[in-house]
Scaffold this motif. Structure first.
Motif, PDB file in Angstrom:
ATOM      1  N   LEU A 118     -10.258  10.851  -5.196  1.00  0.00           N
ATOM      2  CA  LEU A 118      -9.423  10.660  -4.011  1.00  0.00           C
ATOM      3  C   LEU A 118      -9.925  11.355  -2.755  1.00  0.00           C
ATOM      4  O   LEU A 118      -9.615  10.914  -1.641  1.00  0.00           O
ATOM      5  CB  LEU A 118      -7.987  11.133  -4.307  1.00  0.00           C
ATOM      6  CG  LEU A 118      -7.300  10.445  -5.492  1.00  0.00           C
ATOM      7  CD1 LEU A 118      -5.916  11.037  -5.723  1.00  0.00           C
ATOM      8  CD2 LEU A 118      -7.215   8.940  -5.249  1.00  0.00           C
TER       9      LEU A 118
ATOM     10  N   GLU B 101       0.827  -1.201   0.000  1.00  0.00           N
ATOM     11  CA  GLU B 101       0.000   0.000   0.000  1.00  0.00           C
ATOM     12  C   GLU B 101       0.870   1.262   0.000  1.00  0.00           C
ATOM     13  O   GLU B 101       0.584   2.238  -0.703  1.00  0.00           O
ATOM     14  CB  GLU B 101      -0.927   0.013   1.235  1.00  0.00           C
ATOM     15  CG  GLU B 101      -2.160  -0.844   1.079  1.00  0.00           C
ATOM     16  CD  GLU B 101      -3.221  -0.512   2.109  1.00  0.00           C
ATOM     17  OE1 GLU B 101      -2.885   0.167   3.110  1.00  0.00           O
ATOM     18  OE2 GLU B 101      -4.378  -0.899   1.910  1.00  0.00           O
ATOM     19  N   HIS B 102       1.936   1.234   0.798  1.00  0.00           N
ATOM     20  CA  HIS B 102       2.846   2.381   0.849  1.00  0.00           C
ATOM     21  C   HIS B 102       3.507   2.600  -0.521  1.00  0.00           C
ATOM     22  O   HIS B 102       3.616   3.745  -1.013  1.00  0.00           O
ATOM     23  CB  HIS B 102       3.921   2.138   1.909  1.00  0.00           C
ATOM     24  CG  HIS B 102       4.952   3.226   1.972  1.00  0.00           C
ATOM     25  ND1 HIS B 102       4.687   4.457   2.535  1.00  0.00           N
ATOM     26  CD2 HIS B 102       6.248   3.252   1.525  1.00  0.00           C
ATOM     27  CE1 HIS B 102       5.768   5.206   2.431  1.00  0.00           C
ATOM     28  NE2 HIS B 102       6.733   4.506   1.829  1.00  0.00           N
TER      29      HIS B 102
ATOM     30  N   MET C 260       0.867   3.958  -3.031  1.00  0.00           N
ATOM     31  CA  MET C 260       0.564   5.369  -2.781  1.00  0.00           C
ATOM     32  C   MET C 260       1.721   6.267  -3.234  1.00  0.00           C
ATOM     33  O   MET C 260       1.493   7.375  -3.751  1.00  0.00           O
ATOM     34  CB  MET C 260       0.283   5.578  -1.288  1.00  0.00           C
ATOM     35  CG  MET C 260      -1.045   4.989  -0.808  1.00  0.00           C
ATOM     36  SD  MET C 260      -2.475   5.681  -1.673  1.00  0.00           S
ATOM     37  CE  MET C 260      -2.372   7.408  -1.164  1.00  0.00           C
ATOM     38  N   HIS C 261       2.934   5.791  -3.068  1.00  0.00           N
ATOM     39  CA  HIS C 261       4.098   6.570  -3.488  1.00  0.00           C
ATOM     40  C   HIS C 261       4.109   6.721  -5.019  1.00  0.00           C
ATOM     41  O   HIS C 261       4.376   7.818  -5.555  1.00  0.00           O
ATOM     42  CB  HIS C 261       5.379   5.881  -3.017  1.00  0.00           C
ATOM     43  CG  HIS C 261       6.628   6.606  -3.396  1.00  0.00           C
ATOM     44  ND1 HIS C 261       6.975   7.823  -2.829  1.00  0.00           N
ATOM     45  CD2 HIS C 261       7.614   6.298  -4.299  1.00  0.00           C
ATOM     46  CE1 HIS C 261       8.107   8.234  -3.355  1.00  0.00           C
ATOM     47  NE2 HIS C 261       8.524   7.330  -4.254  1.00  0.00           N
TER      48      HIS C 261
ATOM     49  N   LEU D 290       1.482   6.488  -7.024  1.00  0.00           N
ATOM     50  CA  LEU D 290       0.349   7.316  -7.430  1.00  0.00           C
ATOM     51  C   LEU D 290       0.661   8.790  -7.220  1.00  0.00           C
ATOM     52  O   LEU D 290       0.328   9.642  -8.065  1.00  0.00           O
ATOM     53  CB  LEU D 290      -0.904   6.913  -6.636  1.00  0.00           C
ATOM     54  CG  LEU D 290      -2.174   7.743  -6.907  1.00  0.00           C
ATOM     55  CD1 LEU D 290      -2.571   7.625  -8.378  1.00  0.00           C
ATOM     56  CD2 LEU D 290      -3.310   7.273  -6.009  1.00  0.00           C
ATOM     57  N   SER D 291       1.317   9.104  -6.116  1.00  0.00           N
ATOM     58  CA  SER D 291       1.675  10.491  -5.825  1.00  0.00           C
ATOM     59  C   SER D 291       2.617  11.039  -6.885  1.00  0.00           C
ATOM     60  O   SER D 291       2.456  12.178  -7.363  1.00  0.00           O
ATOM     61  CB  SER D 291       2.317  10.580  -4.439  1.00  0.00           C
ATOM     62  OG  SER D 291       2.708  11.916  -4.163  1.00  0.00           O
TER      63      SER D 291
END
Length: 278
Positions: free
Chosen positions: A240, A213-214, A217-218, A220-221
């Motif tokens: 989001l 997940e981390h 998310m990284h 996607l950012s």
């Protein structure tokens, strides 16, 4: 107290016992005459009189089962069911009194009730186990476990193996235990639930999931950073944020049509997909 209600203990148990003790005991001749009326003519009033006159006898038998910790009124009620079954099957031509014939039926119903309710888990299921259960209760004259000599003596007296006596003694000595811990146990209880494997807790899988997940998310950012400010805001607002906006709300914000916002959203999503798959 009406006769049709006295079969079931109601209100004060002592009041019920006093009431049944006032009912006259039948003579042998009266009992035989009533039994013949029931057998030959199906006379229900004769059956009622036979039952009523023996209710005190049921109370006497039920009291001998007081040591099982079950409600006396329930024991009496079950015994009354056995008495009624006995009256239905009683044959006056055999030459025995109803009280002698009924004792088996009364005890049988009480035994069934005791075995169903003495523990949540049945302690005796087969006929031999049931016999051993009640005989062992009578044979155990003191607190504490039997010595090996006592086990062998009881086994010989009851015609069973020493192992069966030991197993039944363990069942008799056991206590029901809640599966879940009580609210006020404060971690001191040994409830069975404490010994179950918690398959929902897998440290490795949990760590892997959190790490993925981390990482996601990284990525996607970073992908969002590749979009222009308006496209990034549209994706953020549409997918989001907790309070998501509609196409029309975004169209009003930017002063364009909802269709134009949809096109910008589609283009932004395609660009994000390309960055994430790279």
């Amino acid at each position: 107290m009406q006769n049709n209600l006295i079969l079931v203990p109601q209100g004060s148990l002592e009041g019920y016992i006093q009431a049944v003790n006032t009912i006259s005991v039948l003579t042998a001749e009266e009992e035989r005459a009533l039994a013949e009326r029931l057998q030959q003519d199906g006379d229900l009033d004769a059956a009622r009189q036979l039952v009523m006159s023996h209710l005190r006898f049921v109370v006497h038998i039920a009291r001998s089962y007081a040591g099982y910790g079950l409600p006396q009124a329930d024991l009496i009620q079950e015994g009354n069911i056995g008495l009624m079954k006995a009256v239905k099957r009683f044959d006056p031509s055999v030459g025995v009194r109803l009280v002698s014939f009924a004792v088996h039926w009364i005890k049988a119903e009480i035994h069934e009730y005791v075995l169903r309710n003495w523990r949540m888990v049945k302690v005796a299921t087969t006929k031999a186990q049931r016999k051993l259960f009640f005989n062992l209760r009578k044979a155990k004259k003191r607190l504490g476990w039997f010595t090996q000599q006592e086990v062998e003596a009881v086994a010989e007296e009851l015609g069973v193996s020493a192992r069966e006596v030991t197993e039944m003694e363990a069942r008799l000595s056991g206590q029901d235990q809640a599966f879940d811990a009580l609210d006020d146990d404060e971690g001191e209880s040994f409830a069975p639930v404490h010994y179950l494997e918690d398959k929902s807790s897998d440290v490795a899988a949990s760590f892997e999931h959190d790490n993925w997940e981390h990482h996601a998310m990284h990525r996607l950012s970073n992908a969002l950073e590749a979009l222009d400010e308006r496209s990034r805001h549209i994706i953020q607002a549409r997918w989001l944020d907790d309070n998501k906006l509609t196409l029309q709300e975004l169209a009003d914000h930017y002063g364009v049509s909802a269709e134009r916002v949809r096109q910008l959203e589609k283009n932004a999503m395609n660009k994000l997909k390309g960055v994430l798959e790279a």
